[in-house]
Each structure stands twice: as C-alpha cells, then as structure tokens.
Design a protein around this motif. Sequence first.
Motif: not given
Length: 293
Positions: A98-100, A127-128, A142-147, A219-222
């Motif tokens: 999943t995304s970070a 997490l990536s 996988a748990i994704r938010i993007n298309p 990265t969204v964290e950045t």
Amino acid sequence: MDRFQELTAFVAVVEAGGFSAAARRIGDSQSAISKSVSALENRLGVQLLKRSTRSVTLTDQGRTYYERTRPLLDEIAQADGELMNSTLELSGLVRIATSATFGRLHVLPLIPELLARHPKLRLDVILSDGVQDLLADGIDLAIRINPVSSPDAVVKRVTTMPLVCVGSRRYFEKHGTPLTPDDLATHNCIVFHGVENWVFEGPRGKFNVRVNGNLSTNTVETILSAIRAGVGIGMFHRASLTDDLRSADVVAVLEEYIGETRDVSLVWPNRKFISARVRQVTEFFATALGERL
C-alpha cells in the motif's frame, strides 16, 4: 479416469522423483500411478515426463504444467483442512502493499486487530508510493488509492475519497489565498509524480489548470512535510490529511471547484485460485477500511 487422481499421481511422481517412490508416498500401486500419469498425458496430448530406467524428469511442458497445477492441490488441501478444523484458523504468509502515507494512517492501525483474530497469520506489509507488479513482486493484496488499469488484476472498490487542495496558514498569509483555480498560476505548487495539470470543475464542467513550483516528489509524505513547512500548495486525496485537517495551520482552499475523487481499492493478482487466507484478509480490509473511511 478421475482427473484429480491423474493430477495427484503426476505431482507425486514429480516430487518423489519416480513412480515407485510416488506409489509409496500416496499409498497406491506403481501400476496405478503409471496408468494415471499416462491417462493425463493422453488427455492433454503432450508428454509431461521423460522416463528412463534410472530416472524420471520433467519435459518443458511438464514443468510448466506442474508449476500451474501444484498450487491447485495446495488450495484443495487447505480447503479440506479448513472444513475439518472447526476453528477455521488462518495461517501462513500474506504480502500486502500500500502507499506509504495511506498505509501509515489507515492500514497499519488495523493490523493489530487482524493479527489478534488470526494469531498464526504472518503479514509482510510493504509501504511504497510506487505501484508494484503484483505477480513479479509476489504481492498477495494491494491497497491502492490511484486508478487501477492492470488487466492482470482483480479490483474491489472499497470507497471513494475526494481530493483536497491545501496549504499552510502561514503560506497564505505571506502569498495570499487563491480564490479561483486560475490563481494557482502565481503560487508555488508542489507536484506529485509529475502531474502538473490539476483538474477542477466549474459552471462549464471540468477544466485543467497547469501548475508549477520549486518542488516535485514521488511521495505524499514529502508533500505533507512541505505544506506544513509553508513551502507551497498541494493536492491529493483527503484520506492522507486525516490528522492535518484538524490542525489550525493547514487550510483547504478551492473546495467548491474540486469534484475529482479517487477510489480506494483492494487489488489482487488475477488468479483463478486464491488462498483462503488471502480471501479472508481481503474481506477484513474491505469491511474495516469501509468503516474507517
């Protein structure tokens, strides 16, 4: 002849290294094993095994067939075991990607409950913000938010999250607050994954605004760190701002122009047979994330 019997005999010969050893392994006669494998080869119209007086080896087609069918027997054995075990206790490894930021905020908090329900389950959580190749990287879920557009994946949508455009209060005090999307042309916008066209909606429908700034990232964290530090304005799904939107220092803008959403989806490889543990872990996250979000 029974296809399951043929397949069981074939796999036993491959793994035991010969017909006599396979017969001892599954408690059948050597002639019966030989007949089952021959019937399988005749039905498929290919030679699966090379036989000699000293050894039995796989042909190239036999190797491919073994690699595809061995998991089927594992699945059947696991299904039998579950039905015979009244506790239906899950065990084994499940690899989750999943995304970070979304993973830190919404997936990791659910892990203790999942492991408490199934103590023998083992999880490998990656997490990536990059998109993994499910098959190549051995990802079960996988748990994704993007298309998701992969033809080799099965997608289960959990919920839909709106996008949000935000900046820090100190940034807006210094540079002004954008009142329309076109105002972003004069602002420092933080670009995620090279997406420089942000989508908005107005009286005439959807339109794009090209943005730019002195910081881009994968990265969204950045982006979150830069927004908190007053560097500029960012846009992403609201689920990544669970804590920040409660802060007086992070301000959402242009909300009346934002109609774009992102699906939160569970994705797994497009295999005909999925293990019971992967199915149950998938159902757990479908329910838990749906309630959480």
